[in-house]
Design a protein around this motif. Structure first.
Motif, PDB file in Angstrom:
ATOM      1  N   ASN A   1      21.686  -6.455  33.302  1.00 19.18           N
ATOM      2  CA  ASN A   1      21.684  -7.423  32.522  1.00 19.18           C
ATOM      3  C   ASN A   1      22.305  -8.861  33.186  1.00 19.18           C
ATOM      4  O   ASN A   1      23.044  -8.557  33.819  1.00 19.18           O
ATOM      5  CB  ASN A   1      22.354  -7.506  31.090  1.00 19.18           C
ATOM      6  CG  ASN A   1      21.862  -6.019  30.421  1.00 19.18           C
ATOM      7  OD1 ASN A   1      20.667  -5.830  30.233  1.00 19.18           O
ATOM      8  ND2 ASN A   1      22.737  -5.356  29.644  1.00 19.18           N
ATOM      9  N   VAL A   2      21.554  -9.803  32.734  1.00 20.43           N
ATOM     10  CA  VAL A   2      22.047 -11.325  33.434  1.00 20.43           C
ATOM     11  C   VAL A   2      22.306 -12.140  32.201  1.00 20.43           C
ATOM     12  O   VAL A   2      21.631 -12.158  31.375  1.00 20.43           O
ATOM     13  CB  VAL A   2      21.087 -11.920  34.245  1.00 20.43           C
ATOM     14  CG1 VAL A   2      19.857 -12.045  33.680  1.00 20.43           C
ATOM     15  CG2 VAL A   2      21.745 -13.206  34.735  1.00 20.43           C
ATOM     16  N   ARG A   3      23.709 -12.462  32.227  1.00 21.90           N
ATOM     17  CA  ARG A   3      23.959 -13.391  31.305  1.00 21.90           C
ATOM     18  C   ARG A   3      23.569 -14.780  31.310  1.00 21.90           C
ATOM     19  O   ARG A   3      23.419 -15.377  32.317  1.00 21.90           O
ATOM     20  CB  ARG A   3      25.420 -13.395  31.125  1.00 21.90           C
ATOM     21  CG  ARG A   3      26.155 -12.233  30.465  1.00 21.90           C
ATOM     22  CD  ARG A   3      27.659 -12.384  30.363  1.00 21.90           C
ATOM     23  NE  ARG A   3      28.315 -13.357  30.446  1.00 21.90           N
ATOM     24  CZ  ARG A   3      29.626 -13.620  30.752  1.00 21.90           C
ATOM     25  NH1 ARG A   3      30.260 -12.465  30.791  1.00 21.90           N
ATOM     26  NH2 ARG A   3      30.131 -14.683  31.102  1.00 21.90           N
ATOM     27  N   ASP A   4      23.286 -15.575  30.138  1.00 20.60           N
ATOM     28  CA  ASP A   4      22.656 -16.981  30.242  1.00 20.60           C
ATOM     29  C   ASP A   4      23.591 -17.908  30.898  1.00 20.60           C
ATOM     30  O   ASP A   4      23.222 -18.703  31.590  1.00 20.60           O
ATOM     31  CB  ASP A   4      22.127 -17.276  29.028  1.00 20.60           C
ATOM     32  CG  ASP A   4      23.381 -17.392  27.909  1.00 20.60           C
ATOM     33  OD1 ASP A   4      24.326 -17.009  28.004  1.00 20.60           O
ATOM     34  OD2 ASP A   4      23.147 -17.791  26.842  1.00 20.60           O
ATOM     35  N   ASP A   5      24.938 -17.475  30.868  1.00 21.34           N
ATOM     36  CA  ASP A   5      25.832 -18.656  31.466  1.00 21.34           C
ATOM     37  C   ASP A   5      25.788 -18.588  33.100  1.00 21.34           C
ATOM     38  O   ASP A   5      26.388 -19.388  33.611  1.00 21.34           O
ATOM     39  CB  ASP A   5      27.263 -18.571  30.866  1.00 21.34           C
ATOM     40  CG  ASP A   5      27.943 -17.339  31.092  1.00 21.34           C
ATOM     41  OD1 ASP A   5      27.179 -16.191  31.286  1.00 21.34           O
ATOM     42  OD2 ASP A   5      28.991 -17.195  30.775  1.00 21.34           O
ATOM     43  N   GLN A   6      25.282 -17.567  33.535  1.00 21.38           N
ATOM     44  CA  GLN A   6      25.422 -17.425  34.912  1.00 21.38           C
ATOM     45  C   GLN A   6      24.025 -17.448  35.471  1.00 21.38           C
ATOM     46  O   GLN A   6      23.895 -17.511  37.055  1.00 21.38           O
ATOM     47  CB  GLN A   6      25.828 -16.014  35.162  1.00 21.38           C
ATOM     48  CG  GLN A   6      27.288 -15.711  34.829  1.00 21.38           C
ATOM     49  CD  GLN A   6      27.599 -13.958  35.104  1.00 21.38           C
ATOM     50  OE1 GLN A   6      26.942 -13.362  35.650  1.00 21.38           O
ATOM     51  NE2 GLN A   6      28.925 -14.045  34.889  1.00 21.38           N
ATOM     52  N   ILE A   7      22.888 -17.167  35.010  1.00 18.08           N
ATOM     53  CA  ILE A   7      21.613 -17.192  35.517  1.00 18.08           C
ATOM     54  C   ILE A   7      21.210 -18.407  36.477  1.00 18.08           C
ATOM     55  O   ILE A   7      20.532 -18.256  37.336  1.00 18.08           O
ATOM     56  CB  ILE A   7      20.562 -16.970  34.364  1.00 18.08           C
ATOM     57  CG1 ILE A   7      19.107 -16.496  35.206  1.00 18.08           C
ATOM     58  CG2 ILE A   7      20.186 -18.042  33.587  1.00 18.08           C
ATOM     59  CD1 ILE A   7      18.463 -15.557  34.158  1.00 18.08           C
ATOM     60  N   GLN A   8      21.621 -19.678  36.007  1.00 22.01           N
ATOM     61  CA  GLN A   8      21.152 -20.801  37.112  1.00 22.01           C
ATOM     62  C   GLN A   8      22.184 -21.145  37.984  1.00 22.01           C
ATOM     63  O   GLN A   8      22.068 -21.885  38.795  1.00 22.01           O
ATOM     64  CB  GLN A   8      20.950 -21.778  35.938  1.00 22.01           C
ATOM     65  CG  GLN A   8      19.923 -21.840  35.039  1.00 22.01           C
ATOM     66  CD  GLN A   8      19.528 -23.034  34.500  1.00 22.01           C
ATOM     67  OE1 GLN A   8      18.819 -24.060  35.285  1.00 22.01           O
ATOM     68  NE2 GLN A   8      19.224 -23.001  33.131  1.00 22.01           N
ATOM     69  N   THR A   9      23.381 -20.671  37.939  1.00 21.75           N
ATOM     70  CA  THR A   9      24.548 -20.852  38.989  1.00 21.75           C
ATOM     71  C   THR A   9      24.882 -19.960  39.865  1.00 21.75           C
ATOM     72  O   THR A   9      25.291 -20.056  40.952  1.00 21.75           O
ATOM     73  CB  THR A   9      25.910 -21.297  38.184  1.00 21.75           C
ATOM     74  OG1 THR A   9      26.141 -20.264  37.384  1.00 21.75           O
ATOM     75  CG2 THR A   9      25.740 -22.383  37.336  1.00 21.75           C
TER      76      THR A   9
END
Length: 138
Positions: free
Chosen positions: A51-59
């Motif tokens: 899983n990828v968390r939404d607070d890390q996906i763009q950074t």
């Protein structure tokens, strides 16, 4: 476009399941992919990350390009994830409640091609993998 595959009763980490994505020519296609991106760390077995968390996906560079270029939907009627690092493994099951038994749903994901081993010192594979998008806990 549709790839031939057998239905699966549930989706497990590191197992193959269908995913819907946009192909290189812009058409939608459904194909099978393996659940979990593999993170390589020197001297260690590749670590599957489901899983990828939404607070890390763009950074985070590990996720960023896939989010920008390779999104997908993963259809299913249930899936499970391990309950922490408990040995032997126990599982948390997820499905939608409804009037019919395990109705179909889809969850958002990102995908990428992985080339490398899936076990320490194992043979290299060339597979397509996906990870679920999850929200940050409050």
């Amino acid at each position: 476009r549709l790839a031939a595959f057998e239905p699966v009763k549930a989706i497990f980490p590191r197992h193959v399941a269908p995913g819907v994505r946009q192909s290189a020519d812009g058409e939608r296609e459904i194909m099978t992919m393996t659940w979990g991106f593999f993170r390589l760390e020197k001297g260690r077995a590749p670590k599957p990350v489901s899983n990828v968390r939404d607070d890390q996906i763009q950074t985070n560079p590990f996720w960023r390009d896939s989010f920008r270029q390779r999104r997908c939907l993963v259809p299913g009627s249930s899936f499970c994830e391990p309950n922490g690092d408990v040995k032997p493994a126990t599982w948390n099951w997820f499905a939608i409640n409804g009037t019919e038994a395990r109705p179909l749903f889809a969850f958002p994901g990102i995908w990428r091609r992985y080339k490398g081993p899936v076990k320490k010192d194992g043979a290299n594979v060339d597979i397509e993998t996906y990870a679920f998008l999850t929200t940050t806990p409050n």
